[in-house]
Enzyme design. Structure first.
Site, mmCIF file in Angstrom:
data_model
loop_
_atom_site.group_PDB
_atom_site.id
_atom_site.type_symbol
_atom_site.label_atom_id
_atom_site.label_comp_id
_atom_site.label_asym_id
_atom_site.label_seq_id
_atom_site.Cartn_x
_atom_site.Cartn_y
_atom_site.Cartn_z
ATOM 1 N N GLY A 48 0.815 -1.209 0.000
ATOM 2 C CA GLY A 48 0.000 0.000 0.000
ATOM 3 C C GLY A 48 0.846 1.256 0.000
ATOM 4 O O GLY A 48 2.063 1.208 0.171
ATOM 5 N N GLU A 64 -0.061 0.096 -6.153
ATOM 6 C CA GLU A 64 0.835 -0.183 -5.028
ATOM 7 C C GLU A 64 1.068 -1.682 -4.864
ATOM 8 O O GLU A 64 2.186 -2.116 -4.599
ATOM 9 C CB GLU A 64 0.275 0.425 -3.737
ATOM 10 C CG GLU A 64 0.360 1.924 -3.668
ATOM 11 C CD GLU A 64 1.788 2.442 -3.447
ATOM 12 O OE1 GLU A 64 2.671 1.666 -3.022
ATOM 13 O OE2 GLU A 64 2.004 3.643 -3.692
ATOM 14 N N GLU A 68 4.863 -3.091 -5.198
ATOM 15 C CA GLU A 68 5.516 -3.651 -4.023
ATOM 16 C C GLU A 68 5.637 -5.166 -4.039
ATOM 17 O O GLU A 68 6.497 -5.720 -3.358
ATOM 18 C CB GLU A 68 4.789 -3.207 -2.750
ATOM 19 C CG GLU A 68 4.928 -1.725 -2.505
ATOM 20 C CD GLU A 68 4.298 -1.258 -1.206
ATOM 21 O OE1 GLU A 68 3.992 -2.099 -0.334
ATOM 22 O OE2 GLU A 68 4.125 -0.031 -1.071
ATOM 23 N N ASP A 86 -5.969 7.170 15.226
ATOM 24 C CA ASP A 86 -5.426 5.814 15.110
ATOM 25 C C ASP A 86 -4.507 5.644 13.909
ATOM 26 O O ASP A 86 -3.734 4.691 13.858
ATOM 27 C CB ASP A 86 -6.559 4.785 15.014
ATOM 28 C CG ASP A 86 -7.342 4.674 16.312
ATOM 29 O OD1 ASP A 86 -6.770 4.957 17.385
ATOM 30 O OD2 ASP A 86 -8.529 4.307 16.250
ATOM 31 N N GLU A 122 11.528 -8.216 2.049
ATOM 32 C CA GLU A 122 11.084 -9.609 1.971
ATOM 33 C C GLU A 122 9.571 -9.650 1.832
ATOM 34 O O GLU A 122 8.866 -8.825 2.411
ATOM 35 C CB GLU A 122 11.506 -10.341 3.255
ATOM 36 C CG GLU A 122 11.115 -11.778 3.329
ATOM 37 C CD GLU A 122 11.512 -12.433 4.645
ATOM 38 O OE1 GLU A 122 11.091 -13.583 4.864
ATOM 39 O OE2 GLU A 122 12.217 -11.805 5.475
#
Length: 155
Positions: A48, A64, A68, A86, A122
């Protein structure tokens, strides 16, 4: 860092900004969750990042995910929108953000796993009962919602 966010950072430095993010919980056919080990904070998280100007949230999530992980989303299902205190986070470089984070679940995808070398060291599919403890702080609430959704879905 995306073009739009970099543009903003050139003006405001490390000051707090509000950012729209899009992320994807990628689940394989065995029900395992794909997580990437982030280079910046050494925590595990979903694929993301920031949504670019003019891009839909879904387009940002798919982009994304591909950047990624090397995986191409065929379908996305909305998990939820997370915002407020939050989702406040200070990156290791000092950049401060309040993220309006739109999270999706993807169970239909294709491609070959390939981590984005500049952001992810990773990639690994984890059984749900064996998720790592060091989840990226910005993602703890959405991970808990995902786990609750899985529990409700499986019951």
């Amino acid at each position: 860092m995306t073009g739009y966010i970099k543009f903003l950072r050139d003006y405001v430095g490390h000051q707090p900004i509000q950012m729209v993010g899009a992320g994807v919980f990628v689940e394989n056919e065995r029900g395992e969750l794909l997580l990437g080990l982030r280079i910046d904070n050494h925590c595990w998280g979903t694929a993301g990042g920031a949504v670019e100007l003019g891009e839909t949230v879904e387009e940002g999530a798919k982009r994304e995910m591909f950047e990624e992980t090397g995986l191409i989303a065929e379908e996305l299902e909305l998990l939820g929108v997370f915002s407020g205190e939050d989702t406040h986070y200070t990156y290791p470089n000092g950049d401060e953000v309040y993220v309006i984070d739109v999270k999706f679940v993807c169970r239909k995808f294709h491609g070959t796993l390939k981590p984005q070398e500049s952001e992810v060291s990773e990639l690994r599919f984890f059984p749900i009962a064996e998720l790592p403890e060091n989840i990226s702080p910005m993602e703890i609430i959405s991970v808990n919602k995902y786990l609750q959704m899985r529990k409700n879905f499986r019951s």
